[in-house]
Design an enzyme around this catalytic site. Structure first.
Site, PDB file in Angstrom:
ATOM      1  N   HIS A 133       3.944 -54.077  45.872  1.00  0.00           N
ATOM      2  CA  HIS A 133       4.293 -53.520  47.191  1.00  0.00           C
ATOM      3  C   HIS A 133       5.006 -54.530  48.094  1.00  0.00           C
ATOM      4  O   HIS A 133       5.494 -54.155  49.160  1.00  0.00           O
ATOM      5  CB  HIS A 133       3.042 -53.007  47.914  1.00  0.00           C
ATOM      6  N   ASP A 176       1.598 -48.479  37.520  1.00  0.00           N
ATOM      7  CA  ASP A 176       0.598 -48.385  38.589  1.00  0.00           C
ATOM      8  C   ASP A 176       0.753 -46.996  39.241  1.00  0.00           C
ATOM      9  O   ASP A 176       1.856 -46.461  39.309  1.00  0.00           O
ATOM     10  CB  ASP A 176       0.852 -49.490  39.623  1.00  0.00           C
ATOM     11  N   HIS A 180       0.635 -46.154  42.212  1.00  0.00           N
ATOM     12  CA  HIS A 180       1.424 -46.207  43.454  1.00  0.00           C
ATOM     13  C   HIS A 180       2.840 -46.661  43.128  1.00  0.00           C
ATOM     14  O   HIS A 180       3.039 -47.500  42.242  1.00  0.00           O
ATOM     15  CB  HIS A 180       0.787 -47.188  44.445  1.00  0.00           C
ATOM     16  N   ASP A 203      -4.719 -47.852  38.070  1.00  0.00           N
ATOM     17  CA  ASP A 203      -5.303 -46.914  39.021  1.00  0.00           C
ATOM     18  C   ASP A 203      -4.858 -45.464  38.795  1.00  0.00           C
ATOM     19  O   ASP A 203      -5.239 -44.577  39.558  1.00  0.00           O
ATOM     20  CB  ASP A 203      -5.025 -47.344  40.478  1.00  0.00           C
TER      21      ASP A 203
HETATM   22 ZN   LIG Z   1      -1.786 -49.056  42.814  1.00  0.00          ZN
END
Ligand SMILES: [Zn+2]
Length: 320
Positions: free
Chosen positions: A137, A174, A176, A257
């Site tokens: 991120h 991931d 996200h 995740d």
């Molecule tokens: Zn994540």
């Protein structure tokens, strides 16, 4: 296959607030699974401290200075007597630093660049980096979403700068979207970024029509989907992009995740999906990049889902 694991005890000393999902226990759970006999052959190496210059591969010095300045002092005796357990400084709503965070972040960068050196010098075929804090991120100018510096992006640039790699692919599974990695490379055709992720979900980026200069491949997944949709996205979008790009190195932003047990998202993968995806990437690594594959831990917040999925991933890396 020779598989190396980079780790370091300093990663357990990057502390977050009580109840924060990105916590040291994540790595403790992983290390406890890796004590199993089947991981006897894993080449475990303590990660070196990274070079501060490596941050500048993808971030401006001002971000490095901002993070360093935010890192708090160790707690002193008087404060301990007042009942304080630790100092934390908030970078944003969910990103914090503790007294050892600078050292942990630099050692995460050290592991990522050492992993690249390892596969390019033939000391191992592939590497798993079990580090914290995570990185995908972190944008060029901004730390966010539990991430301080973008470890995978730094690894990609290091492969180009130190080993002459022309094309580097980053595959991010991931749950996200890796907004930071996309932000850093969206105008750079020498790096391919492919991501499967839940949408809608934090951080909100990652739509199919975000394509950079033809080097960004986003494969968003709807909430409450699972193995079938993930494998379909991987097969129809990610793998064809890799086949066309022919990378000299594959980097995996390995978050776990998207596991069905994870509390932060609603994608229902299990260990077998990570095993499957790892096999597909190793097949491409064999074809295009002399087996060179560097996998770097990102998210994964259910201790069992994370540790079992990472174990399946590492087992596949070792077996080939
Ligand atoms: Zn994540």
């Amino acid at each position: 296959m020779v598989t190396r694991l980079y780790w370091h005890p300093i990663y357990l000393q990057h502390l977050t607030s009580p109840g924060h999902p990105e916590r040291p226990d994540r790595l403790r759970a992983l290390h406890s699974v890796l004590e199993g006999d089947e991981f006897y052959g894993l080449d475990r190496v303590e990660a070196p401290m990274g070079d501060e210059e490596a941050i500048l591969y993808v971030h401006p010095e001002s971000l490095a200075e901002r993070i360093r300045a935010a890192v708090p002092e160790e707690i002193d005796e008087e404060e301990r007597e007042r009942g304080l357990a630790q100092h934390l400084t908030r970078i944003d709503g969910d990103t914090v630093v503790s007294p050892k965070s600078w050292e942990a972040a630099l050692t995460a960068i050290g592991a990522a660049t050492a992993a690249v050196d390892t596969v390019f010098t033939g000391k191992a075929d592939n590497v798993f980096v079990a580090s914290r804090p995570p990185g995908h991120h972190a944008e060029r100018d901004r730390a966010m979403g539990f991430c301080l510096f973008n470890n995978a992006a730094i690894a990609a640039r290091h492969a180009q700068a130190a080993h002459g790699a022309e094309r580097v692919a980053i595959v991010d599974w991931d749950v996200h979207h890796g907004n930071g990695t996309q932000d850093i490379f969206q105008a750079d055709p020498t790096v391919l970024y492919c991501s499967t992720h839940q949408m809608p979900l934090f951080p909100g980026t990652g739509a199919k029509d975000e394509t950079g200069v033809g080097n960004i491949v986003n494969a968003p997944l709807s909430p409450n989907t699972g193995s079938r949709e993930f494998r379909e996205a991987f097969t129809s979008r990610v793998l064809p992009a890799l086949d066309e790009f022919r990378p000299d190195l594959i980097i995996v932003s390995a978050g776990f995740d998207a596991h069905h047990r994870d509390p932060l998202a609603e994608i229902n993968l299990d260990e077998s999906d990570f095993d499957w995806a790892t096999g597909k990437l190793m097949d491409r690594a064999e074809r295009f990049s002399g087996n060179r594959l560097v996998s770097i831990l990102e998210g994964g917040y259910d201790l069992q889902g994370l540790s079992q999925s990472a174990a399946a991933h590492i087992t596949r890396l070792m077996k080939g």
